[in-house]
Design an enzyme around this catalytic site. Structure first.
Site, PDB file in Angstrom:
ATOM      1  N   LYS A  10       0.843  -1.223   0.000  1.00 39.08           N
ATOM      2  CA  LYS A  10       0.000   0.000   0.000  1.00 39.08           C
ATOM      3  C   LYS A  10       0.863   1.252   0.000  1.00 39.08           C
ATOM      4  O   LYS A  10       2.043   1.235   0.341  1.00 39.08           O
ATOM      5  CB  LYS A  10      -0.921   0.020   1.221  1.00 39.08           C
ATOM      6  CG  LYS A  10      -0.215  -0.051   2.595  1.00 39.08           C
ATOM      7  CD  LYS A  10       0.238   1.275   3.159  1.00 39.08           C
ATOM      8  CE  LYS A  10       1.052   1.114   4.443  1.00 39.08           C
ATOM      9  NZ  LYS A  10       1.766   2.303   4.872  1.00 39.08           N
ATOM     10  N   ASP A 138      -1.956  -1.765  10.133  1.00 39.29           N
ATOM     11  CA  ASP A 138      -2.153  -1.774   8.676  1.00 39.29           C
ATOM     12  C   ASP A 138      -2.727  -3.094   8.152  1.00 39.29           C
ATOM     13  O   ASP A 138      -2.972  -3.226   6.950  1.00 39.29           O
ATOM     14  CB  ASP A 138      -0.815  -1.533   7.957  1.00 39.29           C
ATOM     15  CG  ASP A 138      -0.316  -0.105   8.134  1.00 39.29           C
ATOM     16  OD1 ASP A 138      -1.128   0.763   8.510  1.00 39.29           O
ATOM     17  OD2 ASP A 138       0.882   0.130   7.891  1.00 39.29           O
TER      18      ASP A 138
HETATM   19  O1  C5P Z   1       0.636  -1.667  14.390  1.00 44.88           O
HETATM   20  P1  C5P Z   1       2.031  -1.775  13.862  1.00 44.88           P
HETATM   21  O2  C5P Z   1       2.802  -2.877  14.517  1.00 44.88           O
HETATM   22  O3  C5P Z   1       2.116  -1.771  12.375  1.00 44.88           O
HETATM   23  O4  C5P Z   1       2.730  -0.406  14.322  1.00 44.88           O
HETATM   24  C1  C5P Z   1       4.130  -0.315  14.433  1.00 44.88           C
HETATM   25  C2  C5P Z   1       4.491   0.835  15.359  1.00 44.88           C
HETATM   26  O5  C5P Z   1       4.203   2.091  14.746  1.00 44.88           O
HETATM   27  C3  C5P Z   1       3.727   0.859  16.680  1.00 44.88           C
HETATM   28  O6  C5P Z   1       4.352   0.064  17.638  1.00 44.88           O
HETATM   29  C4  C5P Z   1       3.798   2.346  17.038  1.00 44.88           C
HETATM   30  O7  C5P Z   1       5.039   2.671  17.617  1.00 44.88           O
HETATM   31  C5  C5P Z   1       3.747   3.025  15.681  1.00 44.88           C
HETATM   32  N1  C5P Z   1       2.358   3.439  15.341  1.00 44.88           N
HETATM   33  C6  C5P Z   1       1.796   4.520  16.008  1.00 44.88           C
HETATM   34  N2  C5P Z   1       0.517   4.908  15.702  1.00 44.88           N
HETATM   35  C7  C5P Z   1      -0.183   4.259  14.741  1.00 44.88           C
HETATM   36  C8  C5P Z   1       0.368   3.177  14.031  1.00 44.88           C
HETATM   37  C9  C5P Z   1       1.657   2.777  14.367  1.00 44.88           C
HETATM   38  O8  C5P Z   1       2.429   5.135  16.880  1.00 44.88           O
HETATM   39  N3  C5P Z   1      -1.435   4.662  14.486  1.00 44.88           N
END
Ligand code: C5P
Length: 300
Positions: A10, A138
């Site tokens: 994406k 995501d």
């Molecule tokens: O959810 P995912 O593991 O993809 O997110 C990776 C990191 O990105 C999270 O641990 C966080 O530190 C940051 N993040 C965030 N706010 C979001 C998405 C991701 O701070 N909405």
């Protein structure tokens, strides 16, 4: 006996980052578009949960242990099925690794779909989306695909209408960037302002441009709040964006948390010549179109 699924990478056409919530995540308003670079996952019954990775992109940074999101996805589905064995997850990567294009999330989404079939779990699309949201912000979008607005942590997705085809060139960087570090850098750059932000909102101009299928209009509306942080961590990205625009791209933007840069082009031949120009300078560049469908089972 095996099951196979594919899921797309994406680009965030718009990424507005709000304040940090109690769970440590940032409140987001984003518009995702799924693009035609795919992860393919094949799951086979095995005694334990294991993973192997191959592909057309550099796969050296991908974890091969239980920290791989795909392993957690398979375990979640097994927990909802009468599946008492493990599974081997074979991942063929077509999405750049640690590039801000959601490749790891696409692996998890494709694994959910493939395991649902292999384990006869009979989870509904809504149940799969719930599991996806547990895995990462995501992952629900990688399941749904198309073009969609993301709210909350980015995991609450609603489809958005996008007419026509959008032509992209993605230029990768040999070294990935860490998503948590880029969010932390943004908070640092914002300083005191970070704790007093209004709720983020989607600029309606992006949705109007998508609905009209108007690439020039979309190019003017692209925006990523994480770009400032990604460029501060990797200053060469600023020069790369300027270079792409000089070479004829309508606009360039850091994809997600970077370091991949996405260039929007007016057509397929413009995209191909931009890719060739970057290739001559020894940059790795991929051509793709958006939008495409989300994760689905594949027979080949
Ligand atoms: O959810 P995912 O593991 O993809 O997110 C990776 C990191 O990105 C999270 O641990 C966080 O530190 C940051 N993040 C965030 N706010 C979001 C998405 C991701 O701070 N909405």
């Amino acid at each position: 006996m095996h099951a196979t699924a594919i899921a797309p990478g994406k680009v965030n056409l718009l990424l507005e980052v709000g304040g940090v919530q109690a769970d440590g995540y940032h409140d987001l308003a984003t518009v995702f578009q799924a693009v035609s670079l795919y992860e393919k996952v094949t799951v086979t019954p095995a005694d334990d949960f294991t993973v192997s990775v191959s592909g057309s992109v550099d796969v050296s940074g991908v974890p091969l242990d239980a920290t791989n999101l795909a392993v957690r996805a398979a375990q979640l589905v097994a927990g909802h099925a009468l599946w008492e064995r493990g599974a081997h997850i074979g991942i063929e990567k077509g999405v750049p690794v640690a590039g801000g294009m959601g490749g790891g999330s696409a692996d998890a989404a494709a694994t959910l779909v493939a395991c649902n079939e292999l384990f006869d779990a009979e989870l509904s699309p809504a149940q799969l989306r719930d599991l996806a949201a547990h895995l990462g912000a995501d992952v629900p979008f990688a399941l749904v695909g198309g073009t969609a607005v993301g709210a909350g942590r980015g995991d609450v997705v609603s489809p958005a209408l996008a007419l026509g085809r959008f032509h992209w060139v993605f230029v990768t960087d040999a070294e990935g960037l860490s998503t948590p570090e880029i969010y932390a850098t943004l908070d640092r750059l914002r300083g005191a302002e970070a704790s007093a932000l209004p709720p983020p909102r989607v600029d309606p101009e992006v949705l109007h441009a998508l609905r009209a299928g108007d690439t020039e209009r979309l190019a003017l509306a692209l925006h990523n709040d994480l770009q400032e942080a990604a460029v501060s961590a990797r200053p060469a990205l600023g020069d790369l964006i300027a270079e792409g625009v000089d070479r004829g791209a309508l606009a360039g933007i850091v994809s997600g948390s970077g370091p991949t840069v996405a260039f929007l082009c007016s057509g397929v031949s413009e995209a191909r010549s931009l890719q060739a120009g970057f290739g001559r300078d020894r940059h790795e560049a991929f051509v793709a179109v958006g939008n495409v469908a989300g994760a689905c089972g594949a027979t080949r």
